[in-house]
Design a protein around this motif. Structure first.
Motif, short mmCIF file in Angstrom:
data_model
loop_
_atom_site.label_atom_id
_atom_site.label_comp_id
_atom_site.label_asym_id
_atom_site.label_seq_id
_atom_site.Cartn_x
_atom_site.Cartn_y
_atom_site.Cartn_z
N ARG A 197 0.78 -1.17 0.02
CA ARG A 197 -0.17 -0.10 0.04
C ARG A 197 0.94 1.11 -0.06
N ARG A 198 1.79 1.36 0.97
CA ARG A 198 2.81 2.44 0.76
C ARG A 198 3.58 2.86 -0.34
N ALA A 199 3.94 1.64 -1.06
CA ALA A 199 4.47 1.65 -2.42
C ALA A 199 3.61 2.32 -3.34
N ARG A 210 0.77 3.99 -2.87
CA ARG A 210 0.52 5.51 -2.24
C ARG A 210 1.53 6.57 -2.64
N SER A 211 2.79 6.33 -2.17
CA SER A 211 4.00 7.09 -2.50
C SER A 211 4.02 7.36 -3.72
N PHE A 212 3.81 6.70 -4.63
CA PHE A 212 3.87 7.11 -6.03
C PHE A 212 2.39 7.66 -6.56
N ALA A 213 1.25 7.09 -6.32
CA ALA A 213 0.08 7.61 -7.01
C ALA A 213 -0.44 8.80 -6.44
N PHE A 214 -0.40 9.13 -4.99
CA PHE A 214 -0.96 10.33 -4.52
C PHE A 214 -0.19 11.80 -4.96
N PRO A 215 1.19 11.43 -4.84
CA PRO A 215 2.09 12.85 -5.22
C PRO A 215 2.01 13.08 -6.67
N LEU A 216 1.82 12.16 -7.61
CA LEU A 216 1.73 12.34 -9.04
C LEU A 216 0.25 12.86 -9.37
N THR A 217 -0.79 12.40 -8.57
CA THR A 217 -2.08 12.85 -8.87
C THR A 217 -2.09 14.19 -8.30
N TYR A 261 3.69 5.13 -14.53
CA TYR A 261 2.81 3.95 -13.68
C TYR A 261 2.85 2.64 -13.95
N ALA A 262 2.63 2.23 -15.12
CA ALA A 262 2.67 0.91 -15.54
C ALA A 262 4.18 0.51 -15.30
N ARG A 263 5.21 0.96 -15.49
CA ARG A 263 6.71 0.60 -15.25
C ARG A 263 6.56 0.43 -13.59
N HIS A 264 6.13 1.44 -13.04
CA HIS A 264 6.13 1.35 -11.54
C HIS A 264 5.58 0.11 -10.84
N ALA A 265 4.45 -0.04 -11.55
CA ALA A 265 3.63 -0.94 -11.05
C ALA A 265 4.29 -2.57 -11.38
N ALA A 266 4.78 -2.75 -12.48
CA ALA A 266 5.60 -3.74 -12.85
C ALA A 266 6.78 -4.14 -12.05
N ALA A 267 7.49 -3.14 -11.67
CA ALA A 267 8.78 -3.20 -11.01
C ALA A 267 8.58 -3.21 -9.35
N LYS A 268 7.66 -2.57 -9.09
CA LYS A 268 7.20 -2.48 -7.53
C LYS A 268 6.29 -3.06 -7.08
#
Length: 118
Positions: A34-36, A38-45, A95-102
């Motif tokens: 969840r942290r991984a 949220r720490s990507f999605a929230f700031p980018l949003t 985001y697709a790259r982040h999701a695939a990697a993390k």
């Protein structure tokens, strides 16, 4: 969250109980997942919303600036408007790259543990 659609059933794999789902939800692994996310999605949003609102505010209150010609009949408003589309596609790709990697490896590990593969 209740839904009327039943979960997918894999033959030979028993469905986890509600207590097992609760235990996983409270686990450190799930918290890291969840942290991984949220720490990507929230700031980018938030950054994209701010960028979009800047475009809207400039369009409403800085007509002279937005009407400035860049090349031929292309003005700043058109360039920034097209940049909105480009930004959307870049964020989706990132985001697709982040999701695939993390995210996906962590989610797969949690899923396999719940299915009893570990």
């Amino acid at each position: 969250m209740a839904t009327e659609t039943p979960p997918p059933v894999t033959p030979g794999v028993p469905l986890p109980t509600a207590d097992e789902f609760t235990a996983v939800q409270q686990s450190a692994d799930f918290g890291e997942l969840r942290r991984a996310h949220r720490s990507f999605a929230f700031p980018l949003t938030l950054a994209f919303i701010a960028w979009y609102l800047l475009y809207v505010l400039l369009s409403n209150y800085a007509g002279g600036f937005m009407g400035t010609k860049v090349a031929g009949n292309v003005n700043v408003a058109l360039v920034l408007g097209l940049a909105q589309f480009l930004t959307t596609f870049l964020i989706a790709w990132w985001y697709a790259r982040h999701a695939a990697a993390k995210l996906d490896p962590r989610a797969r590990a949690i899923k396999s543990r719940m299915e009893g593969a570990e």
